[in-house]
Design an enzyme around this catalytic site. Structure first.
Site, PDB file in Angstrom:
ATOM      1  N   HIS A   1     -63.150  37.489  38.533  1.00  8.78           N
ATOM      2  CA  HIS A   1     -61.598  37.383  39.254  1.00  8.78           C
ATOM      3  C   HIS A   1     -60.262  37.489  37.925  1.00  8.78           C
ATOM      4  O   HIS A   1     -59.902  37.174  37.108  1.00  8.78           O
ATOM      5  CB  HIS A   1     -61.323  35.729  39.242  1.00  8.78           C
ATOM      6  CG  HIS A   1     -62.790  35.253  41.072  1.00  8.78           C
ATOM      7  ND1 HIS A   1     -62.802  34.446  41.326  1.00  8.78           N
ATOM      8  CD2 HIS A   1     -63.844  36.792  41.657  1.00  8.78           C
ATOM      9  CE1 HIS A   1     -63.493  34.104  42.683  1.00  8.78           C
ATOM     10  NE2 HIS A   1     -63.533  35.667  42.490  1.00  8.78           N
TER      11      HIS A   1
ATOM     12  N   GLU B   1     -57.923  35.317  37.559  1.00  7.43           N
ATOM     13  CA  GLU B   1     -57.534  33.982  36.621  1.00  7.43           C
ATOM     14  C   GLU B   1     -59.124  33.733  35.665  1.00  7.43           C
ATOM     15  O   GLU B   1     -58.296  33.983  34.434  1.00  7.43           O
ATOM     16  CB  GLU B   1     -58.030  32.710  37.158  1.00  7.43           C
ATOM     17  CG  GLU B   1     -56.875  32.646  39.178  1.00  7.43           C
ATOM     18  CD  GLU B   1     -57.893  32.962  39.482  1.00  7.43           C
ATOM     19  OE1 GLU B   1     -57.566  32.342  41.331  1.00  7.43           O
ATOM     20  OE2 GLU B   1     -58.762  33.978  39.737  1.00  7.43           O
TER      21      GLU B   1
ATOM     22  N   CYS C   1     -60.641  29.661  43.801  1.00 11.07           N
ATOM     23  CA  CYS C   1     -62.099  29.355  43.324  1.00 11.07           C
ATOM     24  C   CYS C   1     -62.537  28.294  42.852  1.00 11.07           C
ATOM     25  O   CYS C   1     -61.569  27.787  41.560  1.00 11.07           O
ATOM     26  CB  CYS C   1     -62.726  30.714  43.892  1.00 11.07           C
ATOM     27  SG  CYS C   1     -63.616  30.460  41.858  1.00 11.07           S
TER      28      CYS C   1
ATOM     29  N   CYS D   1     -63.093  29.368  39.287  1.00  9.16           N
ATOM     30  CA  CYS D   1     -62.199  29.457  37.939  1.00  9.16           C
ATOM     31  C   CYS D   1     -61.616  27.879  38.468  1.00  9.16           C
ATOM     32  O   CYS D   1     -60.664  27.958  37.045  1.00  9.16           O
ATOM     33  CB  CYS D   1     -60.947  30.345  38.995  1.00  9.16           C
ATOM     34  SG  CYS D   1     -61.293  31.939  39.333  1.00  9.16           S
TER      35      CYS D   1
END
Length: 146
Positions: free
Chosen positions: A77, A79, A105, A108
Site C-alpha cells: 500500500h 502508506e 486500511c 496501514c
C-alpha cells in the site's frame, strides 16, 4: 491562485498516485513534517517484482472483493511504501502528517500508529471501519478531504 498547505500536499499525493502499478485502484501518499515532504509512496509490487500491470491482478482473478484479504495481493500500500521509504533512508516521521488519496486500511493504520504519525488527511472511503476505530482510539487526528 496559490494553494494552502493542505491542498498543496494533497495535490502532491494525487501526483504520486500516478506512479501506481495497481490495476484496481491507484493510491498516493505523502508524509510531511514542518511543511516539508519527507517521503512519498504509491501502491504497487515491491522493487524487483513483476507488477500487476505486467502480469495481471491476482485478486481480480480470484474474485476477492475490495477491502478483504489484503494479504492476497502482490502490492504494497501507498502508506506502507511511504513509511518503508522513511525507514530505508533513516528519516524520522515521528509527529508527522500523512496525506493519502484513500482512507487507510487497518494494516496501514497499525503501521501509521506505530510510526508515530499524528495526523492523516485522506480522500475517498475504504470499506474498513476497524481502521477508523483504531486510529481514533490512538488519538490520530483524521481529516476527511472533500
Amino acid at each position: 491562485m496559490r494553494p494552502n498547505w493542505n491542498d498543496y500536499f494533497m495535490e502532491m499525493a494525487e501526483v504520486v498516485k500516478t506512479r501506481s502499478t495497481c490495476l484496481r485502484r491507484k493510491v498516493g501518499a505523502v508524509i510531511v513534517k514542518d511543511k516539508r515532504i519527507l517521503t512519498t509512496g504509491y501502491n504497487g509490487a515491491p522493487a524487483g517484482i513483476s507488477h500487476c500491470l505486467e502480469i495481471g491482478c491476482y485478486r481480480e482473478k480470484m474474485g476477492i472483493p475490495s477491502g478483504e484479504r489484503a494479504e492476497l495481493c502482490r502490492g504494497t500500500h501507498a502508506e506502507q511504501n511511504a513509511i518503508i521509504q522513511a525507514a530505508y533512508h533513516g528519516v524520522s516521521i515521528k509527529g508527522a502528517t500523512l496525506y493519502v488519496t484513500l482512507q487507510p486500511c487497518v494494516l496501514c493504520a497499525k503501521m501509521i500508529i506505530n510510526a508515530g504519525i499524528k495526523e492523516i488527511h485522506f480522500k475517498g472511503d475504504y470499506p474498513d471501519k476497524l481502521s477508523l476505530q483504531i486510529l481514533k482510539e490512538a488519538e490520530i487526528k483524521l481529516i476527511k478531504y472533500d
